[in-house]
Design an enzyme around this catalytic site. Structure first.
Site, PDB file in Angstrom:
ATOM      1  CE1 TYR A 144      -3.590   2.689   0.661  1.00  0.00           C
ATOM      2  CE2 TYR A 144      -1.950   3.547   2.195  1.00  0.00           C
ATOM      3  CZ  TYR A 144      -3.110   3.717   1.476  1.00  0.00           C
ATOM      4  OH  TYR A 144      -3.791   4.897   1.532  1.00  0.00           O
ATOM      5  CG  ASP A 175      -9.466  -1.825   0.621  1.00  0.00           C
ATOM      6  OD1 ASP A 175      -9.646  -0.609   0.791  1.00  0.00           O
ATOM      7  OD2 ASP A 175      -8.668  -2.484   1.307  1.00  0.00           O
ATOM      8  CE  LYS A 219     -10.659  -3.244   6.966  1.00  0.00           C
ATOM      9  NZ  LYS A 219      -9.571  -2.264   7.050  1.00  0.00           N
TER      10      LYS A 219
END
Length: 518
Positions: free
Chosen positions: A266, A301, A373
């Site tokens: 990320y 995500d 998640k």
């Protein structure tokens, strides 16, 4: 949930094997380098605390002083504890203060006796820090036994983000009373790019609250009160990412946080942090999380906010497999892998919900023991709160149908405002309605040929991509924009100047304990 998609076990095994082959060179790189943040984390666990009058932490001052004298390649532990013995100072924080004033010089002792003594002293201090982490983990186990865990899955995860820790606390407690099982205190915008951890309680964050040790302590204490009140243990989440990932992981372990955002790529993709810096930092931080019993949440995500959620679905699977490999190598167990994925397909696309189910069920079957998640829609939230609430209802239903482990509460005001308490109440009502009415529907849900076919297509595309990554290397794949369309070369990015290759005599007492070689 195993077996509903008719996945070929040999293909699944090949995908994992390829992920390991793609990830191994990165692990080798991480094992042979260190960073300023890894070394600062070592000193935090060894007892250095506090900051100077300008707010610069003493760990930063101390690492900078050691680096100026002898570099980072040896690690800071030996030079610091050798100087401690030589100076007659008894406290490492006082030593840091003297070093900042220029009153201490650092060296790597050449005499075997002095070197051994410095290593032993550093190991004693590091052991004390890790014992605190161990006590906090045992404390969590006792409290969960006393208060109990939520009776239902998925756990309901809700974000608090006022910027002021003293306003976050009552909002977090209200959210827990309204049904949230996990409170995530989102970080202030830009903190991931600070190469130091702010000190003390903070009230001035922008779109989030600064991650500090004192803020961790205050929120954990408040949620412990609420756990007693509600008779269920409320978990606390923050962010171990950015330039201070290892330090924040250490602080989270010492203050008994339960989950931490900790993705392997990320920071590279979305914050332009140097890839080598990130991989070195994430390995150490995950070792600390493993010791602390913390569940990590990964960030797949985010790829779908920049890339198309259908075309790039296989990149999410590849990242999940890489995150799993890196996590296992660092010592994390399956129950600690909150691998991320999201409900981000354009709702106007025909069969969008069926595609979402295929992607979610694929993740569930690939990682059956992981508390996945599941992230709500953000990219296609338009500001129409009625449409948004309906879309969140579909997201909640997809989570119920596919047996997700952690469900982040979607907000109908996404892309409009930071949620009000009333917005959270409505969002939680949506979650409760769906989970109460359909929480066990995954037991009855049998996917048809469309969903099975799509899931197998994504798995095969993931294998093809992994084969290319093995041939080209993961660092080159990141540089080419494979994930989230972001191109991040290994020789660029923020924080590269804080990376050092380990010398043959490199010593890190914390890593020695975490890897079982001390």
């Amino acid at each position: 949930m195993a077996g509903k998609l008719d996945l070929d076990p040999q293909l699944v095994a090949r995908a994992r094997s390829l992920a390991a082959r793609a990830g191994q060179p990165v692990v080798d790189l991480a094992r042979s380098h260190t960073t300023v943040s890894v070394e600062r984390a070592v000193l935090r666990l060894a007892g250095v605390h506090g900051a100077d009058t300008d707010g610069i932490p003493w760990v930063n001052r101390l690492v900078d002083a050691v680096r100026a004298d002898v570099g980072l390649g040896h690690g800071v532990a030996v030079p610091v504890f050798h100087a401690l013995a030589e100076s007659g100072v008894e406290d490492v924080t006082v030593l840091a203060q003297k070093a900042a004033a220029g009153a201490v010089r650092f060296s790597v002792p050449s005499r075997k006796g002095e070197l051994t003594a410095a290593r032993r002293a550093a190991s004693r201090a590091a052991r004390a820090g890790l014992k605190l982490v161990d006590r906090r983990r045992a404390e969590r186990d006792r409290l969960i036994k006393r208060y109990g865990d939520p009776k239902q899955r998925p756990w309901i995860y809700l974000i608090v983000a006022t910027g002021d820790i003293y306003e976050d606390i009552p909002q977090a407690q209200a959210a827990a009373r309204a049904g949230a099982d996990i409170i995530a205190v989102i970080r202030s915008t830009g903190q991931s790019l600070l190469d130091y951890v702010p000190e003390g309680a903070t009230r001035e964050g922008f779109a989030g609250t600064y991650a500090t040790q004192e803020n961790f302590r205050l929120m954990r204490a408040a949620l412990d009160e609420t756990s007693r009140e509600l008779g269920r243990y409320i978990r606390l989440t923050n962010y171990a990412s950015g330039l201070c990932m290892p330090e924040i992981a250490a602080l989270a372990g010492m203050e008994r946080l339960d989950m931490m955002l900790n993705d392997s790529m990320y920071g590279i993709l979305f914050r332009d942090i140097n890839p080598i810096r990130t991989f070195v930092d994430q390995r150490f931080s995950r070792q600390v999380h493993a010791r602390a019993g913390i569940v990590i949440n990964t960030g797949e995500d985010n790829y779908l906010t920049t890339a198309d959620a259908v075309d790039a679905a296989h990149t999410v699977t590849v990242s999940q497999l890489l995150n799993e490999y890196f996590a296992h190598e660092a010592g994390l167990e399956d129950w600690q892998l909150g691998l991320g994925h999201a409900f981000e397909i354009n709702p106007d696309l025909p069969d969008s919900f069926r595609l979402e189910l295929a992607h979610a069920l694929l993740a569930r079957e690939l990682f059956p023991e992981a508390p996945l998640k599941w992230m709500p829609p953000t990219k296609h939230m338009t500001g129409d709160v009625f449409r948004g609430n309906l879309l969140d209802g579909f997201f909640n239903l997809a989570g119920a149908l596919t047996g997700q482990g952690i469900l982040l509460v979607g907000m109908m005001t996404e892309a409009v405002v930071t949620p009000w308490l009333s917005d959270r109440d409505i969002a939680l009502q949506n979650v409760r309605y769906v989970l109460n009415g359909a929480g066990n529907l995954h037991e009855d849900f049998v996917p048809g040929p469309f969903i099975r076919g799509r899931a197998n297509q994504v798995l095969n595309e993931a294998i093809t991509l992994l084969e290319r990554i093995v041939d080209d290397t993961l660092l080159d794949a990141i540089a080419d924009g494979t994930f989230g369309i972001m191109k991040r070369p290994a020789d660029r990015g923020k924080g590269l100047d804080g990376v050092a290759k380990q010398s043959p005599d490199y010593f890190n007492p914390v890593s020695s304990f975490l890897e079982g070689s001390a």
